[in-house]
Design an enzyme around this catalytic site. Sequence first.
Site, PDB file in Angstrom:
ATOM      1  N   ASP A  55       4.852 118.064 -26.768  1.00 26.30           N
ATOM      2  CA  ASP A  55       4.719 118.178 -28.224  1.00 26.30           C
ATOM      3  C   ASP A  55       3.801 119.346 -28.561  1.00 26.30           C
ATOM      4  O   ASP A  55       2.651 119.389 -28.120  1.00 26.30           O
ATOM      5  CB  ASP A  55       4.124 116.892 -28.814  1.00 26.30           C
ATOM      6  CG  ASP A  55       5.091 115.714 -28.762  1.00 26.30           C
ATOM      7  OD1 ASP A  55       6.272 115.925 -28.386  1.00 26.30           O
ATOM      8  OD2 ASP A  55       4.664 114.596 -29.112  1.00 26.30           O
ATOM      9  N   GLY A  68      11.083 108.575 -25.382  1.00 30.05           N
ATOM     10  CA  GLY A  68      11.222 107.761 -24.174  1.00 30.05           C
ATOM     11  C   GLY A  68       9.912 107.681 -23.419  1.00 30.05           C
ATOM     12  O   GLY A  68       9.414 106.583 -23.101  1.00 30.05           O
ATOM     13  N   ASN A  78       6.938 108.316 -24.459  1.00 28.88           N
ATOM     14  CA  ASN A  78       5.906 107.624 -25.250  1.00 28.88           C
ATOM     15  C   ASN A  78       6.035 106.107 -25.094  1.00 28.88           C
ATOM     16  O   ASN A  78       5.035 105.401 -24.929  1.00 28.88           O
ATOM     17  CB  ASN A  78       6.049 107.961 -26.742  1.00 28.88           C
ATOM     18  CG  ASN A  78       5.704 109.413 -27.058  1.00 28.88           C
ATOM     19  OD1 ASN A  78       5.103 110.109 -26.252  1.00 28.88           O
ATOM     20  ND2 ASN A  78       6.091 109.875 -28.233  1.00 28.88           N
ATOM     21  N   GLY A 127       7.187 100.870 -42.012  1.00 27.52           N
ATOM     22  CA  GLY A 127       5.974 101.676 -42.204  1.00 27.52           C
ATOM     23  C   GLY A 127       4.802 100.823 -42.629  1.00 27.52           C
ATOM     24  O   GLY A 127       4.473  99.824 -41.977  1.00 27.52           O
ATOM     25  N   THR A 143       2.219 110.019 -35.504  1.00 30.11           N
ATOM     26  CA  THR A 143       3.198 110.348 -34.458  1.00 30.11           C
ATOM     27  C   THR A 143       3.091 109.323 -33.319  1.00 30.11           C
ATOM     28  O   THR A 143       2.006 109.079 -32.800  1.00 30.11           O
ATOM     29  CB  THR A 143       2.924 111.758 -33.875  1.00 30.11           C
ATOM     30  OG1 THR A 143       2.723 112.661 -34.943  1.00 30.11           O
ATOM     31  CG2 THR A 143       4.073 112.218 -32.990  1.00 30.11           C
ATOM     32  N   GLY A 165       5.800 104.333 -33.991  1.00 31.72           N
ATOM     33  CA  GLY A 165       7.030 103.566 -33.750  1.00 31.72           C
ATOM     34  C   GLY A 165       7.249 103.357 -32.257  1.00 31.72           C
ATOM     35  O   GLY A 165       7.708 102.289 -31.829  1.00 31.72           O
ATOM     36  N   ASP A 166       6.923 104.359 -31.473  1.00 34.61           N
ATOM     37  CA  ASP A 166       7.088 104.229 -30.013  1.00 34.61           C
ATOM     38  C   ASP A 166       6.139 103.159 -29.470  1.00 34.61           C
ATOM     39  O   ASP A 166       6.508 102.373 -28.593  1.00 34.61           O
ATOM     40  CB  ASP A 166       6.808 105.573 -29.322  1.00 34.61           C
ATOM     41  CG  ASP A 166       7.784 106.636 -29.766  1.00 34.61           C
ATOM     42  OD1 ASP A 166       8.941 106.274 -30.071  1.00 34.61           O
ATOM     43  OD2 ASP A 166       7.411 107.821 -29.821  1.00 34.61           O
TER      44      ASP A 166
HETATM   45  O1  RIB Z   1       8.224 109.534 -31.759  1.00 38.55           O
HETATM   46  C1  RIB Z   1       7.378 110.637 -31.605  1.00 38.55           C
HETATM   47  C2  RIB Z   1       7.992 111.634 -30.691  1.00 38.55           C
HETATM   48  O2  RIB Z   1       9.132 112.176 -31.294  1.00 38.55           O
HETATM   49  C3  RIB Z   1       7.118 112.811 -30.374  1.00 38.55           C
HETATM   50  O3  RIB Z   1       6.271 112.606 -29.280  1.00 38.55           O
HETATM   51  C4  RIB Z   1       8.097 113.940 -30.172  1.00 38.55           C
HETATM   52  O4  RIB Z   1       8.230 114.345 -28.855  1.00 38.55           O
HETATM   53  C5  RIB Z   1       9.403 113.433 -30.731  1.00 38.55           C
HETATM   54  O5  RIB Z   1      10.287 113.235 -29.770  1.00 38.55           O
END
Ligand code: RIB
Length: 296
Positions: free
Chosen positions: A13, A41, A43, A213, A240, A243-244
Amino acid sequence: MKKIAVVGSINIDQTVTAQRIPLKGETLPGGNLRYIPGGKGANQAVAMAKLGAKVEMFGCVGDDDNGRKMMENLASNNVETENIKIVSGIPTGIAIITVGENDNTIIVVEGANGQVNRDYIDSIKDILLQYDMVVLQHEIPLDTVHYVVDLCAAHGIPTLLNPAPAAEVPMEIIEKVTYLTPNEHEAVLIFGKERSTEDLLKTYPEKLIITQGSRGVSVGLKDGQVVNVPARKAEVVDTTGAGDTLNGAFCVKFIESDNIVESLEYANAAASLSIGKFGAQSGMPTTEELAKILEV
Ligand code: RIB
């Protein structure tokens, strides 16, 4: 201990902060330029490993410095990397991220993630099918995502598909996945804007999980109830990867507890901690950090 596989993207990133998200055609000053590990993935795999899960990442990186750094990062977070393919002549995926206004914009250059194709899946299939759960997102070719869902369904392996970035999901795939976790915008793209969130959740009980959210996350139960797990109040530095984190933490808790609401409460708390630090992965909590806020 049960084992989780992630088949997905690995990115570096390139992240910059700005006072606000630029308008079309506008140039703004930026700060805090960083090159840090990401990819939806990777993350999600890191989020799971930080919470103590046994997790393997399946995907592709380029034969370049970024690829090597991203592999090292995964390994240092206790994610198994043995079956990640290093492809030559194609760079590791890159995400260009602007962080501002408590939100972000992301442009992804897929690079080696585009090589996560049927041939690659066939080459790791026997290993993949030994996992207790397989987790996917939309940052690798969609054909591959559907291929893996089909494969896992045929072998009775539960799957979670986080359909981000937004793209349509064929009805046949919706039926085959165990969990589908869109946000509200992704849900509109998949199901159309005519249907309310409540109607959708009742139609797909204990399968469809919609993240909303700052309003939290909702799921329908088999008894007809719709449950909303509200978001926790948290200091926002960078959303950022929130969600992951939620997806990763949900899998870790669910695979052991089999309790969907408890798992979403756990996942929501993990996501609230993840936004307190800059970057997709740096704020992801450990089991101990999460336990502390769950006691409060
Ligand atoms: O969900 C966040 C991610 O989305 C970031 O880390 C970036 O790489 C994008 O893929």
